[in-house]
Design an enzyme around this catalytic site. Sequence first.
Site, short mmCIF file in Angstrom:
data_model
loop_
_atom_site.label_atom_id
_atom_site.label_comp_id
_atom_site.label_asym_id
_atom_site.label_seq_id
_atom_site.Cartn_x
_atom_site.Cartn_y
_atom_site.Cartn_z
CB SER A 155 38.61 33.82 31.21
OG SER A 155 37.53 33.03 30.77
CE1 TYR A 158 36.10 34.35 36.17
CE2 TYR A 158 35.50 33.94 33.88
CZ TYR A 158 36.35 33.74 34.95
OH TYR A 158 37.47 32.94 34.79
P1 NDP Z 1 39.27 28.61 42.21
O1 NDP Z 1 37.92 29.15 42.54
O2 NDP Z 1 39.54 27.17 42.35
O3 NDP Z 1 40.36 29.43 43.01
C1 NDP Z 1 40.29 30.81 43.11
C2 NDP Z 1 41.16 31.28 44.23
O4 NDP Z 1 40.94 32.69 44.40
C3 NDP Z 1 40.82 30.60 45.55
O5 NDP Z 1 42.00 30.32 46.26
C4 NDP Z 1 40.00 31.68 46.25
O6 NDP Z 1 40.06 31.62 47.66
C5 NDP Z 1 40.70 32.94 45.76
N1 NDP Z 1 39.84 34.10 46.02
C6 NDP Z 1 38.58 34.29 45.60
N2 NDP Z 1 38.10 35.42 46.11
C7 NDP Z 1 39.08 35.96 46.87
C8 NDP Z 1 39.18 37.13 47.68
N3 NDP Z 1 38.17 37.95 47.85
N4 NDP Z 1 40.35 37.38 48.33
C9 NDP Z 1 41.38 36.53 48.21
N5 NDP Z 1 41.34 35.40 47.48
C10 NDP Z 1 40.20 35.12 46.81
O7 NDP Z 1 39.52 29.08 40.69
P2 NDP Z 1 40.56 28.58 39.58
O8 NDP Z 1 41.77 28.04 40.22
O9 NDP Z 1 39.81 27.81 38.60
O10 NDP Z 1 40.90 29.98 38.89
C11 NDP Z 1 42.16 30.62 38.97
C12 NDP Z 1 42.18 31.70 37.92
O11 NDP Z 1 42.06 31.12 36.61
C13 NDP Z 1 41.03 32.71 38.04
O12 NDP Z 1 41.50 33.98 37.72
C14 NDP Z 1 40.04 32.22 36.98
O13 NDP Z 1 39.23 33.26 36.53
C15 NDP Z 1 40.99 31.73 35.92
N6 NDP Z 1 40.43 30.79 34.96
C16 NDP Z 1 40.11 29.52 35.35
C17 NDP Z 1 39.63 28.61 34.43
C18 NDP Z 1 39.28 27.21 34.82
O14 NDP Z 1 38.81 26.45 33.94
N7 NDP Z 1 39.49 26.77 36.04
C19 NDP Z 1 39.43 28.98 33.01
C20 NDP Z 1 39.77 30.35 32.72
C21 NDP Z 1 40.27 31.20 33.66
P3 NDP Z 1 39.15 30.56 48.47
O15 NDP Z 1 39.84 29.26 48.28
O16 NDP Z 1 39.19 31.07 49.86
O17 NDP Z 1 37.79 30.60 47.84
#
Ligand code: NDP
Length: 247
Positions: free
Chosen positions: A153, A166
Site C-alpha cells: 500500500s 495497517y
Molecule cells: P476488502 O476489505 O474489500 O477485502 C479484503 C479481503 O480479505 C476480504 O475478502 C476479507 O474477507 C479478507 N480477510 C480479511 N480478514 C481475513 C481473515 N482473518 N481471514 C481470511 N480472510 C480475511 O479489501 P480490498 O479488496 O480493498 O483489499 C485487498 C488488498 O489490497 C489488501 O491487502 C489491502 O490492504 C490492499 N490495498 C487496498 C487498497 C484499496 O484502495 N482498496 C489500497 C491499497 C492496498 P471478508 O470478506 O470475510 O471480510
Amino acid sequence: MFHYQAPNQLLKNKVILVTGAGDGIGKTAAITYAKYGATVILLGRSIKKLEAVYDHIEKQKYPQAAIVPLNLDGAAEHDYIELANTIENEFGHLDGILHNASLLGERTTLASYDPTLFEQVMRVNVTSQLLLNQALLLLMQKAESASIVFTTSGVGRNAKANWGAYAISKFATEAMMQILSSELASQSPTIRANAINPGATRTNMRANAYPEEDPTTLATPDDIMPLYLYLMGKDSLTINGQSLDAQ
Ligand code: NDP
C-alpha cells in the site's frame, strides 16, 4: 494504469491460491485468473462469499475452482500444513500465491491503538503470509515456475498519522517480499516474489478508510487487473523483488 495485455490463455493449467478471495480486489483477481485459464484456490473466512465466487467461475465455464475456508486470524501451523496436503493431493504442485487478504484495523493514533487489535492486524496481514509461504514453498518448487505476489500500500512505503498497525503491517510485507525474493534468487530461482500496490480502489476497505470519498471517482478492481495478470504469468519470469504500482 499499469499497461499489459495478457494473452487469452496466459494462466492455462496454472494452480493459483488467492487469499481474501471472497470480496474486493481478491474476488476480482480470482475470477480474472480463472478467466485466463487458471484453477484458482479460493481462501477466505466467509464461506458464503467464497461460494458466490466459486459459482460465478462455474457459470462462466472457467476451470473449476476450489474453496478453502480459513480464518487467517487464529489459523495455526497445522491448518497451513493441512492446506498444503490438500493442494498436493488434488493438484500436485502450486504455481502462484496472491497474498491479498488484509485487515484495516483502527484509524487512530499509536498512542491510543488497541494492542489486541494491533496483534490481530499483524497476524492476519503479516504472520499468516509467513506461515502460508513456509507451508507451500515445497509445492511451488514442484512447479515449472512459480510466482508469489504480496499486496502492499502507499502507507507501506510512506507511513502517515493514524494508519497504525495497517501501515506497519505493509512495511513488514514489503520487507518480507524483499527478504524472500533475495533468498529465492539464490535457493529456489524458479520462484519469484514481488508486491503490488493497488492504489486507491473501489472496495469496502477503501470506503471504511475514507468514508467521505465518492467511490465512483476510484478505479475498480477490474481496472487494476493488468498488473495482477502480468506478475502471475510467464511475461514476468525475470521480475523478482519488485514493488510495483497497479495504477
Ligand atoms: P476488502 O476489505 O474489500 O477485502 C479484503 C479481503 O480479505 C476480504 O475478502 C476479507 O474477507 C479478507 N480477510 C480479511 N480478514 C481475513 C481473515 N482473518 N481471514 C481470511 N480472510 C480475511 O479489501 P480490498 O479488496 O480493498 O483489499 C485487498 C488488498 O489490497 C489488501 O491487502 C489491502 O490492504 C490492499 N490495498 C487496498 C487498497 C484499496 O484502495 N482498496 C489500497 C491499497 C492496498 P471478508 O470478506 O470475510 O471480510
